[in-house]
Design a protein around this motif. Structure first.
Motif, mmCIF file in Angstrom:
data_model
loop_
_atom_site.group_PDB
_atom_site.id
_atom_site.type_symbol
_atom_site.label_atom_id
_atom_site.label_comp_id
_atom_site.label_asym_id
_atom_site.label_seq_id
_atom_site.Cartn_x
_atom_site.Cartn_y
_atom_site.Cartn_z
ATOM 1 N N ASP A 130 -3.730 -46.332 23.941
ATOM 2 C CA ASP A 130 -3.411 -47.747 24.062
ATOM 3 C C ASP A 130 -4.379 -48.432 25.023
ATOM 4 O O ASP A 130 -4.792 -49.575 24.819
ATOM 5 N N THR A 131 -4.784 -47.698 26.070
ATOM 6 C CA THR A 131 -5.758 -48.225 27.045
ATOM 7 C C THR A 131 -7.157 -48.277 26.450
ATOM 8 O O THR A 131 -7.892 -49.258 26.643
ATOM 9 N N TYR A 132 -7.530 -47.240 25.713
ATOM 10 C CA TYR A 132 -8.879 -47.184 25.133
ATOM 11 C C TYR A 132 -9.146 -48.345 24.177
ATOM 12 O O TYR A 132 -10.296 -48.750 23.992
ATOM 13 N N ARG A 133 -8.084 -48.868 23.569
ATOM 14 C CA ARG A 133 -8.274 -50.022 22.675
ATOM 15 C C ARG A 133 -8.934 -51.185 23.414
ATOM 16 O O ARG A 133 -9.724 -51.936 22.849
ATOM 17 N N LYS A 134 -8.633 -51.302 24.714
ATOM 18 C CA LYS A 134 -9.228 -52.386 25.520
ATOM 19 C C LYS A 134 -10.611 -52.017 26.039
ATOM 20 O O LYS A 134 -11.423 -52.886 26.331
ATOM 21 N N TRP A 135 -10.867 -50.729 26.184
ATOM 22 C CA TRP A 135 -12.129 -50.279 26.772
ATOM 23 C C TRP A 135 -13.255 -50.142 25.747
ATOM 24 O O TRP A 135 -14.428 -50.188 26.114
ATOM 25 N N ILE A 136 -12.896 -49.934 24.490
ATOM 26 C CA ILE A 136 -13.905 -49.637 23.472
ATOM 27 C C ILE A 136 -14.045 -50.817 22.511
ATOM 28 O O ILE A 136 -13.096 -51.190 21.818
ATOM 29 N N GLN A 137 -15.233 -51.397 22.484
ATOM 30 C CA GLN A 137 -15.527 -52.507 21.566
ATOM 31 C C GLN A 137 -16.717 -52.193 20.663
ATOM 32 O O GLN A 137 -16.741 -52.581 19.503
ATOM 33 N N ARG A 140 -21.927 -48.994 22.064
ATOM 34 C CA ARG A 140 -22.468 -48.859 23.422
ATOM 35 C C ARG A 140 -21.436 -48.290 24.391
ATOM 36 O O ARG A 140 -21.791 -47.774 25.452
ATOM 37 N N ASP A 141 -20.148 -48.407 24.055
ATOM 38 C CA ASP A 141 -19.083 -47.892 24.921
ATOM 39 C C ASP A 141 -18.796 -46.405 24.670
ATOM 40 O O ASP A 141 -17.923 -45.829 25.331
ATOM 41 N N LEU A 142 -19.493 -45.800 23.743
ATOM 42 C CA LEU A 142 -19.244 -44.419 23.347
ATOM 43 C C LEU A 142 -20.420 -43.513 23.673
ATOM 44 O O LEU A 142 -21.562 -43.979 23.710
ATOM 45 N N PRO A 143 -20.203 -42.220 23.921
ATOM 46 C CA PRO A 143 -18.881 -41.593 23.989
ATOM 47 C C PRO A 143 -18.165 -41.956 25.291
ATOM 48 O O PRO A 143 -18.796 -42.206 26.311
ATOM 49 N N LEU A 144 -16.857 -41.965 25.231
ATOM 50 C CA LEU A 144 -16.025 -42.174 26.417
ATOM 51 C C LEU A 144 -15.435 -40.817 26.794
ATOM 52 O O LEU A 144 -14.675 -40.225 26.015
ATOM 53 N N LEU A 145 -15.817 -40.317 27.974
ATOM 54 C CA LEU A 145 -15.471 -38.949 28.370
ATOM 55 C C LEU A 145 -14.638 -38.972 29.646
ATOM 56 O O LEU A 145 -15.167 -39.052 30.754
ATOM 57 N N ILE A 146 -13.317 -38.925 29.490
ATOM 58 C CA ILE A 146 -12.399 -39.089 30.620
ATOM 59 C C ILE A 146 -11.513 -37.844 30.791
ATOM 60 O O ILE A 146 -11.035 -37.260 29.816
ATOM 61 N N PHE A 252 -3.394 -46.474 17.157
ATOM 62 C CA PHE A 252 -3.495 -47.481 18.220
ATOM 63 C C PHE A 252 -4.606 -48.501 17.974
ATOM 64 O O PHE A 252 -4.964 -49.266 18.861
ATOM 65 N N ASP A 253 -5.133 -48.485 16.753
ATOM 66 C CA ASP A 253 -6.121 -49.480 16.313
ATOM 67 C C ASP A 253 -7.341 -49.541 17.247
ATOM 68 O O ASP A 253 -7.726 -50.612 17.730
ATOM 69 N N VAL A 254 -7.935 -48.374 17.514
ATOM 70 C CA VAL A 254 -9.126 -48.307 18.373
ATOM 71 C C VAL A 254 -10.366 -48.248 17.487
ATOM 72 O O VAL A 254 -10.687 -47.201 16.909
ATOM 73 N N LYS A 255 -11.034 -49.408 17.386
ATOM 74 C CA LYS A 255 -12.231 -49.527 16.538
ATOM 75 C C LYS A 255 -13.438 -49.886 17.396
ATOM 76 O O LYS A 255 -13.306 -50.365 18.521
#
Length: 491
Positions: A130-137, A140-146, A252-255
């Protein structure tokens, strides 16, 4: 102290439970199913944590923290995920207490009911996605490694310290990628990181593989795992890494916008290990005298015990020992000089043997006169006399040797307890008489897998990835099988 332990061959489960408590690792708490990890046990966990955290950061991951509470609606968004965890969830329904009107004590205020119940985190995929939906647009935001270090709650009915508790500590990695290939590579990489840690820090040999569909993490497309074998012939899952496909991204609709400007769902992984590794460490190496710890994870690697009569003799020993302590610490070796006058040397010897301190130095008047130390190693209980000028070098050699020796011993045990069978009768016989991993053909169906589990209590621990595939016939049904899988009874 250590001499009062139940023997492993008498009652392995009782031996384990006694050792955890007597070695000051953990104890049961006032909350049913939850444990208190004591300072000595937590010191081992901290060393595990530090080593793993370094490995995560070296592979490009960053630490963050997400909420303990998850709205119930989040869990319902990924159907297989909620089904996998529904029976283990602790639920928060109210936010306030009040004194009872009749003065009988504190009660839940019925006026303080939450609009939406909150789930105490059993795992964090839903709140994180749910949080990643706001972080990933964008790409350029990928990969996200948390990664996050946290506690989780899974409401267990039958608990055992470290191995299965209602609340436990762990780390959970959650990553997002632009392509399926990248996500699969990430999941595989983390399995290899876990295996590296288990073998080179814990001195625990592991088998790398994938889980069957019925044993996969809830919501995963593929689950990679490392499996270890304990001294009683039971397997223990020591770590898992999951390729989640696009399941959570769609839920969670993360595109993200691709380089070409198209909107696509990201690809995901999650991976974790927990304080259950403490159980693996104890059961792989320890003996009837207590813990045996690999030097890399021992809170105290060297303990120095003075044997003296009177303060004057102790002062003379201290003058000899203090520079040695400084020299060892300068080399990164953790050392304790135990000058307590409340306990006799024999008690201290027993205490540090029980707690698995790798090396023990003893020094008395004769050693002062001869310029020597008595050096004892915990794994073999062998003793030797070492000259003062040679002791630091000898300690370094023995710590490295111990780390390798206890791994080699565990590996030899595991290799002796991997048995290949071709019939179901042979399978049942080996399972009862010998235990360990059993390599056998299986027809690939969930029905046969469930039948074996119901009839024998053994499960498919993994489909090994480092062995050559060999076709054959299922030991139960006789149907074609593409490869052997590893079965075992497990914790």
């Amino acid at each position: 102290m250590g001499k009062n332990l139940t023997k492993r061959d008498e009652d392995y489960s009782k031996w384990y439970n006694e050792l955890v408590v007597k070695a000051d690792l953990a104890e049961n708490s006032g909350v049913r199913g939850c444990m208190v990890i004591k300072p000595y046990g937590f010191a081992i966990w901290e060393k595990m944590q530090a080593a793993l955290d370094k490995m995560f950061k070296e592979t490009g991951h960053e630490n963050a923290y997400f909420p303990l509470f998850i709205p119930k609606s989040y869990l319902s968004k990924e159907a297989s995920h909620v089904e996998g965890f529904a029976k283990e969830c602790a639920v928060v329904t109210h936010y306030r207490l009040k004194n009872a009107d009749d003065g009988s004590g504190i009660v839940v205020d019925p006026e303080a009911k939450l609009e939406e119940e909150l789930i105490v985190r059993p795992t964090s995929e839903t709140i994180i996605w749910d949080t990643y939906r706001k972080w990933i647009q964008s790409y350029r935001d990928l990969p996200l490694l948390i990664n996050q270090w946290a506690n989780v709650v899974r409401w267990e009915m039958r608990t055992r310290l470290f191995l299965r508790t209602a609340e436990f500590l762990w780390q959970e990695g959650h990553t997002a990628h632009a392509t399926e290939k990248e996500a699969v590579e990430e999941a595989e990489q983390m399995m290899h990181v876990y295996a590296d840690f288990a073998e080179n820090h814990m001195a625990v040999p592991v088998i790398k593989g994938t889980k069957t569909e019925s044993e996969r993490f809830a919501g995963a497309v593929e689950t990679y795992c490392i499996e270890a074998l304990m001294q009683d012939g039971k397997a223990l899952q020591a770590g898992t890494s999951h390729f989640l496909g696009q399941n959570f991204a769609k839920a969670f609709d993360v595109k993200f916008a691709t380089r070409e400007g198209k909107q696509e769902y990201v690809w995901a992984t999650s991976w974790g290990v927990s304080t259950r590794l403490m159980g693996a460490l104890i059961m792989t190496h320890s003996d009837d005298n207590g813990l045996v710890l690999p030097p890399k994870l021992a809170p105290i690697q060297v303990v120095i015990v003075p044997i003296y009569k009177g303060l004057e003799q102790l002062d003379a020993i201290s003058q000899r020992v203090n520079p040695l302590v400084e020299e060892l610490r300068a080399k990164g070796i953790s050392v304790k000089f135990d000058k307590r006058d409340t306990h006799k040397p024999g008690f201290k010897f027993n205490e540090y043997e029980l707690k698995g301190v790798p090396l023990r130095l003893a020094i008395g008047q004769r050693d002062l006169d001869n310029g020597t130390y008595e050096l004892a190693r915990r794994d073999t209980l062998e003793k030797e006399t070492v000259a003062g000028e040679e002791v630091v070098g000898r300690i370094e050699v023995l710590l490295a040797d111990m780390q390798k020796a206890i791994y080699d011993k565990a590996l030899a045990y595991r290799e002796q307890h991997i048995t290949q069978v071709d019939s179901y009768d042979e399978f049942k016989n080996v399972l009862e008489e010998k235990g360990g991993f059993i390599s056998a053909h299986w027809d690939g169906t969930a029905e046969t897998e469930e039948r074996i589990k119901e009839e024998t209590k053994a499960t498919i621990r993994c489909i090994p990835i480092a062995v050559e595939k060999e076709s054959g016939s299922c030991m139960v049904t006789g149907k074609p099988s593409q490869e052997r899988v590893l079965f075992a009874k497990a914790y």
